[in-house]
Design a protein around this motif. Structure first.
Motif, PDB file in Angstrom:
ATOM      1  N   ILE A 129       0.848  -1.197   0.000  1.00  0.00           N
ATOM      2  CA  ILE A 129       0.000   0.000   0.000  1.00  0.00           C
ATOM      3  C   ILE A 129       0.884   1.249   0.000  1.00  0.00           C
ATOM      4  O   ILE A 129       0.631   2.211  -0.721  1.00  0.00           O
ATOM      5  N   GLY A 130       1.946   1.210   0.770  1.00  0.00           N
ATOM      6  CA  GLY A 130       2.883   2.332   0.802  1.00  0.00           C
ATOM      7  C   GLY A 130       3.551   2.586  -0.542  1.00  0.00           C
ATOM      8  O   GLY A 130       3.821   3.730  -0.911  1.00  0.00           O
ATOM      9  N   ARG A 131       3.774   1.556  -1.314  1.00  0.00           N
ATOM     10  CA  ARG A 131       4.410   1.700  -2.621  1.00  0.00           C
ATOM     11  C   ARG A 131       3.471   2.348  -3.640  1.00  0.00           C
ATOM     12  O   ARG A 131       3.921   2.802  -4.687  1.00  0.00           O
ATOM     13  N   LEU A 132       2.197   2.448  -3.312  1.00  0.00           N
ATOM     14  CA  LEU A 132       1.259   3.165  -4.192  1.00  0.00           C
ATOM     15  C   LEU A 132       1.566   4.655  -4.216  1.00  0.00           C
ATOM     16  O   LEU A 132       1.086   5.374  -5.082  1.00  0.00           O
ATOM     17  N   GLU A 133       2.365   5.118  -3.262  1.00  0.00           N
ATOM     18  CA  GLU A 133       2.709   6.537  -3.169  1.00  0.00           C
ATOM     19  C   GLU A 133       4.017   6.870  -3.883  1.00  0.00           C
ATOM     20  O   GLU A 133       4.472   8.008  -3.825  1.00  0.00           O
ATOM     21  N   ASP A 134       4.616   5.899  -4.551  1.00  0.00           N
ATOM     22  CA  ASP A 134       5.884   6.148  -5.250  1.00  0.00           C
ATOM     23  C   ASP A 134       5.682   7.248  -6.284  1.00  0.00           C
ATOM     24  O   ASP A 134       4.619   7.341  -6.904  1.00  0.00           O
ATOM     25  N   GLY A 135       6.686   8.069  -6.478  1.00  0.00           N
ATOM     26  CA  GLY A 135       6.594   9.179  -7.425  1.00  0.00           C
ATOM     27  C   GLY A 135       6.624   8.769  -8.878  1.00  0.00           C
ATOM     28  O   GLY A 135       6.333   9.569  -9.761  1.00  0.00           O
ATOM     29  N   ASP A 136       6.949   7.530  -9.165  1.00  0.00           N
ATOM     30  CA  ASP A 136       7.000   7.031 -10.536  1.00  0.00           C
ATOM     31  C   ASP A 136       5.881   6.013 -10.748  1.00  0.00           C
ATOM     32  O   ASP A 136       5.501   5.298  -9.817  1.00  0.00           O
ATOM     33  N   HIS A 137       5.393   5.949 -11.971  1.00  0.00           N
ATOM     34  CA  HIS A 137       4.265   5.047 -12.227  1.00  0.00           C
ATOM     35  C   HIS A 137       4.644   3.562 -12.175  1.00  0.00           C
ATOM     36  O   HIS A 137       3.822   2.730 -11.823  1.00  0.00           O
ATOM     37  N   GLY A 138       5.886   3.201 -12.504  1.00  0.00           N
ATOM     38  CA  GLY A 138       6.284   1.790 -12.530  1.00  0.00           C
ATOM     39  C   GLY A 138       6.113   1.087 -11.195  1.00  0.00           C
ATOM     40  O   GLY A 138       5.470   0.024 -11.123  1.00  0.00           O
ATOM     41  N   PRO A 139       6.668   1.627 -10.123  1.00  0.00           N
ATOM     42  CA  PRO A 139       6.447   0.989  -8.825  1.00  0.00           C
ATOM     43  C   PRO A 139       4.975   0.998  -8.382  1.00  0.00           C
ATOM     44  O   PRO A 139       4.522   0.061  -7.724  1.00  0.00           O
ATOM     45  N   ARG A 140       4.218   2.023  -8.778  1.00  0.00           N
ATOM     46  CA  ARG A 140       2.780   2.026  -8.444  1.00  0.00           C
ATOM     47  C   ARG A 140       2.078   0.879  -9.162  1.00  0.00           C
ATOM     48  O   ARG A 140       1.236   0.192  -8.574  1.00  0.00           O
ATOM     49  N   LEU A 141       2.435   0.662 -10.434  1.00  0.00           N
ATOM     50  CA  LEU A 141       1.843  -0.460 -11.177  1.00  0.00           C
ATOM     51  C   LEU A 141       2.193  -1.795 -10.527  1.00  0.00           C
ATOM     52  O   LEU A 141       1.344  -2.677 -10.393  1.00  0.00           O
ATOM     53  N   ALA A 142       3.458  -1.937 -10.126  1.00  0.00           N
ATOM     54  CA  ALA A 142       3.888  -3.177  -9.478  1.00  0.00           C
ATOM     55  C   ALA A 142       3.141  -3.381  -8.158  1.00  0.00           C
ATOM     56  O   ALA A 142       2.743  -4.505  -7.828  1.00  0.00           O
ATOM     57  N   ALA A 143       2.942  -2.310  -7.409  1.00  0.00           N
ATOM     58  CA  ALA A 143       2.213  -2.412  -6.134  1.00  0.00           C
ATOM     59  C   ALA A 143       0.752  -2.799  -6.370  1.00  0.00           C
ATOM     60  O   ALA A 143       0.198  -3.611  -5.623  1.00  0.00           O
ATOM     61  N   LEU A 144       0.135  -2.229  -7.398  1.00  0.00           N
ATOM     62  CA  LEU A 144      -1.255  -2.596  -7.721  1.00  0.00           C
ATOM     63  C   LEU A 144      -1.347  -4.079  -8.065  1.00  0.00           C
ATOM     64  O   LEU A 144      -2.246  -4.779  -7.592  1.00  0.00           O
ATOM     65  N   ALA A 145      -0.423  -4.558  -8.884  1.00  0.00           N
ATOM     66  CA  ALA A 145      -0.416  -5.979  -9.256  1.00  0.00           C
ATOM     67  C   ALA A 145      -0.229  -6.860  -8.023  1.00  0.00           C
ATOM     68  O   ALA A 145      -0.874  -7.909  -7.886  1.00  0.00           O
ATOM     69  N   ALA A 146       0.644  -6.423  -7.110  1.00  0.00           N
ATOM     70  CA  ALA A 146       0.882  -7.199  -5.885  1.00  0.00           C
ATOM     71  C   ALA A 146      -0.377  -7.240  -5.018  1.00  0.00           C
ATOM     72  O   ALA A 146      -0.746  -8.306  -4.514  1.00  0.00           O
ATOM     73  N   LEU A 147      -1.026  -6.096  -4.839  1.00  0.00           N
ATOM     74  CA  LEU A 147      -2.249  -6.060  -4.028  1.00  0.00           C
ATOM     75  C   LEU A 147      -3.317  -6.978  -4.615  1.00  0.00           C
ATOM     76  O   LEU A 147      -3.997  -7.708  -3.878  1.00  0.00           O
ATOM     77  N   GLU A 148      -3.451  -6.941  -5.938  1.00  0.00           N
ATOM     78  CA  GLU A 148      -4.444  -7.790  -6.604  1.00  0.00           C
ATOM     79  C   GLU A 148      -4.092  -9.263  -6.450  1.00  0.00           C
ATOM     80  O   GLU A 148      -4.934 -10.082  -6.072  1.00  0.00           O
ATOM     81  N   LYS A 149      -2.833  -9.608  -6.726  1.00  0.00           N
ATOM     82  CA  LYS A 149      -2.382 -11.005  -6.661  1.00  0.00           C
ATOM     83  C   LYS A 149      -2.541 -11.575  -5.255  1.00  0.00           C
ATOM     84  O   LYS A 149      -2.971 -12.712  -5.085  1.00  0.00           O
ATOM     85  N   LEU A 150      -2.183 -10.768  -4.268  1.00  0.00           N
ATOM     86  CA  LEU A 150      -2.208 -11.235  -2.886  1.00  0.00           C
ATOM     87  C   LEU A 150      -3.577 -11.051  -2.224  1.00  0.00           C
ATOM     88  O   LEU A 150      -3.777 -11.495  -1.097  1.00  0.00           O
ATOM     89  N   GLY A 151      -4.498 -10.366  -2.902  1.00  0.00           N
ATOM     90  CA  GLY A 151      -5.837 -10.168  -2.360  1.00  0.00           C
ATOM     91  C   GLY A 151      -5.870  -9.251  -1.150  1.00  0.00           C
ATOM     92  O   GLY A 151      -6.687  -9.424  -0.247  1.00  0.00           O
ATOM     93  N   ILE A 152      -5.001  -8.254  -1.143  1.00  0.00           N
ATOM     94  CA  ILE A 152      -4.912  -7.327  -0.002  1.00  0.00           C
ATOM     95  C   ILE A 152      -5.953  -6.222  -0.181  1.00  0.00           C
ATOM     96  O   ILE A 152      -5.768  -5.307  -0.966  1.00  0.00           O
ATOM     97  N   ARG A 153      -7.043  -6.325   0.582  1.00  0.00           N
ATOM     98  CA  ARG A 153      -8.150  -5.367   0.465  1.00  0.00           C
ATOM     99  C   ARG A 153      -7.955  -4.113   1.306  1.00  0.00           C
ATOM    100  O   ARG A 153      -8.670  -3.136   1.128  1.00  0.00           O
ATOM    101  N   ASP A 154      -6.985  -4.121   2.212  1.00  0.00           N
ATOM    102  CA  ASP A 154      -6.793  -2.975   3.110  1.00  0.00           C
ATOM    103  C   ASP A 154      -6.579  -1.673   2.352  1.00  0.00           C
ATOM    104  O   ASP A 154      -6.948  -0.611   2.832  1.00  0.00           O
ATOM    105  N   GLY A 155      -5.978  -1.744   1.197  1.00  0.00           N
ATOM    106  CA  GLY A 155      -5.687  -0.539   0.436  1.00  0.00           C
ATOM    107  C   GLY A 155      -6.728  -0.195  -0.608  1.00  0.00           C
ATOM    108  O   GLY A 155      -6.489   0.648  -1.475  1.00  0.00           O
TER     109      GLY A 155
END
Length: 163
Positions: free
Chosen positions: A107-133
């Motif tokens: 969830i913290g990586r969603l705040e990265d200033g670049d879009h690449g790490p935000r995309l990776a964080a979104l994929a991780a949240l989806e894959k892992l089923g993390i609903r907190d964010g």
């Protein structure tokens, strides 16, 4: 003072403030040498920079095999590395661990200033089923400045809502 003229205001008494120049920009070095002392991390890092997909995948598989040793280093890379591609690869690698970091990390990586790490964080949240964010994901879906992130956030939000 003659009519129609502007009265002179005497200068303020005391010393004039000295303008302070802005600090000189500090160039961030590539990944801290202390982290790259590990030959496996160094090989993985160089493979990312060379866009050597087989090299990245081979090194990532090795990192997963020694997950406990790799986690702290990859988390630091995801947070501190100046190269956004390397940060994004770190987030992705961590999401593939048998015991990935807590949801707050991604969830913290969603705040990265670049879009690449935000995309990776979104994929991780989806894959892992993390609903907190989910609320932050929904905000990105409607307001991220990068179109690719908005699209990925829409998909991630839909997947998380369905779980």
């Amino acid at each position: 003072t003659p009519p129609g003229s502007v009265p002179r205001v005497p200068p303020p008494e005391g010393p004039r403030p000295v303008p302070v120049p802005p600090p000189a920009p500090v160039a961030k070095p590539a990944l801290a040498s202390e982290l790259r002392q590990d030959p496996l991390i160094d090989r993985w890092y160089r493979s990312i920079q060379r866009r050597d997909v087989p090299g990245v995948m081979e090194a990532q598989a090795s990192l997963q095999q020694r997950e406990a040793e790799s986690r702290v280093v990859l988390e630091r890379i995801a947070l501190e590395e100046p190269d956004a591609r390397v940060r994004a690869f770190s987030v992705t690698a961590l999401s593939r661990f048998k015991a990935p970091p807590a949801g707050a990390f991604f969830i913290g990586r969603l705040e990265d200033g670049d879009h690449g790490p935000r995309l990776a964080a979104l994929a991780a949240l989806e894959k892992l089923g993390i609903r907190d964010g989910l609320s932050r994901v929904e905000q990105l879906a409607s307001g991220d400045p990068h179109e690719e992130v908005r699209a990925a956030a829409l998909k991630t939000a839909a997947t998380l809502r369905a779980k």
